[in-house]
Design a protein around this motif. Structure first.
Motif, PDB file in Angstrom:
ATOM      1  N   ALA A 227       0.819  -1.211   0.000  1.00 16.36           N
ATOM      2  CA  ALA A 227       0.000   0.000   0.000  1.00 16.36           C
ATOM      3  C   ALA A 227       0.853   1.263   0.000  1.00 16.36           C
ATOM      4  N   ASP A 299      -6.027  -0.033  -7.134  1.00 11.41           N
ATOM      5  CA  ASP A 299      -5.348   0.960  -6.290  1.00 11.41           C
ATOM      6  C   ASP A 299      -3.874   1.076  -6.651  1.00 11.41           C
ATOM      7  N   ALA A 302      -3.442   3.081  -9.733  1.00  7.95           N
ATOM      8  CA  ALA A 302      -3.693   4.505  -9.490  1.00  7.95           C
ATOM      9  C   ALA A 302      -2.441   5.231  -9.023  1.00  7.95           C
ATOM     10  N   THR A 303      -1.482   4.488  -8.439  1.00  4.50           N
ATOM     11  CA  THR A 303      -0.237   5.108  -7.968  1.00  4.50           C
ATOM     12  C   THR A 303       0.936   4.825  -8.900  1.00  4.50           C
TER      13      THR A 303
END
Length: 334
Positions: A227, A299, A302-303
């Protein structure tokens, strides 16, 4: 009624089905793929198809056509698999052997290319779709503007051999740093074995496979580590702090975290190469561990600094049938 057959030749299992013109399966068969020479594998494919045909109650000469989705690399001009990295065979003859045995025409496709055909024929997949398989190996099938890409001798999108980690782990094909070396069933097990020579682990080196590694990893530690904002660019260099007894194995946790990161790199590469609206993910490794290998991908993308619109990502709705349904789609009437 016309009858059609499909075969899914994988490095671990071989499956076959016989269906009617609507694609409804009337007979199925499955067996482990022999870890032997090409002739033994060819015989196993023929025998599996005949068992499925018998289960459907179809006469030996009644098949209109046979579609095959197979591990690669392929030589579709010759109807054969050539030098596959994940089985100990130099060459696997398929088209001639199946046609000679049944009298039916045979269409050979790479397994992932068959998978994207299955997505397009039997699901709501849009015209720009990638089917990604994470199984014994890694591969992709690509549809662009509704056209499925086949490439020279049927080998388009052999993405498992994209080099995603400079100077990285050896791959079964002889290269280094490949997607398959980190995210395939064979690669995950090999990664764990290589680390186990220098790091403590609860895993038994003699019983190591991808399922054992995922079962021993601590999913919360994996999720937390990937994360971080630079997780896609950075691989683990040290083992994570060992969780308390009963909560996971540090070595397994690192191997799984690396697989998640490299998989995100690969999916980002697919997005840049083909601009898909959808990436549908299948294969036994992905389907058995979708909470770690599929669910985090939106996710992570997205980064990842994509220069194209991010695709939707999902677990294939065809479950374990994407390849065999796609092989069937290759020969069914439109």
């Amino acid at each position: 009624m016309e009858w059609y057959a499909a075969v899914d030749l994988g490095a671990t299992n071989t499956r076959a089905l016989v269906a009617d013109t609507d694609g409804t399966a009337h007979g199925r068969a499955r067996r482990p793929t022999p870890q032997a020479d090409g002739q033994a594998i060819t015989r196993a494919v023929v025998a599996t198809l005949e068992r499925a045909r018998d289960a459907a109650g179809v006469a030996p000469d009644a098949l209109a056509a046979i579609g095959v989705g197979s591990i690669g690399p392929l030589d579709t001009d010759a109807g054969a698999v050539v030098a596959p990295p994940n089985v100990p065979a130099d060459r696997i003859e398929l088209e001639a052997a199946l046609s000679e045995r049944t009298g039916a025409p045979v269409t050979l496709r790479n397994d992932a290319i068959a998978g994207v055909r299955g997505e397009r024929r039997f699901t709501d997949a849009p015209e720009n779709t990638v089917y990604l398989t994470l199984s014994t190996g890694v591969g992709a099938g690509v549809a662009v503007d509704g056209h499925v890409l086949h490439g020279h001798r049927g080998n388009a999108a052999e993405v498992g051999h994209l080099s995603l980690v400079p100077g990285g782990r050896p791959c079964g094909c002889g290269g280094t740093g490949h997607w398959e070396a980190y995210c395939s069933g064979a690669g995950i097990a090999a990664h764990a074995r290589s680390l186990a020579t220098d790091h403590p682990t609860r895993l038994d080196p003699d019983e190591l496979d991808a399922a054992a590694v995922f079962a021993a990893a601590d999913p919360d530690t994996v999720t937390a580590s990937v994360a971080e904002t630079d997780a896609v660019e950075r691989l683990s260099t040290d083992l994570p702090e060992a969780p308390p007894d009963g909560e996971g194995d540090a070595l397994a946790t690192r191997v799984v975290a690396d697989a998640v990161r490299v998989n995100a790199r690969g999916v980002a590469a697919l997005a840049h190469a083909y601009a898909p609206e959808l990436i549908s993910v299948g294969g036994t490794v992905a389907l058995s561990n979708s909470d770690l290998l599929v669910d985090p991908l939106p996710d992570l993308l997205a980064t990842a600094g994509l220069a194209v619109p991010a695709p939707d990502v999902r677990e294939t709705p065809l479950d374990g049938d994407a390849v065999i349904r796609g092989a069937l789609a290759s020969v069914l009437p439109e």
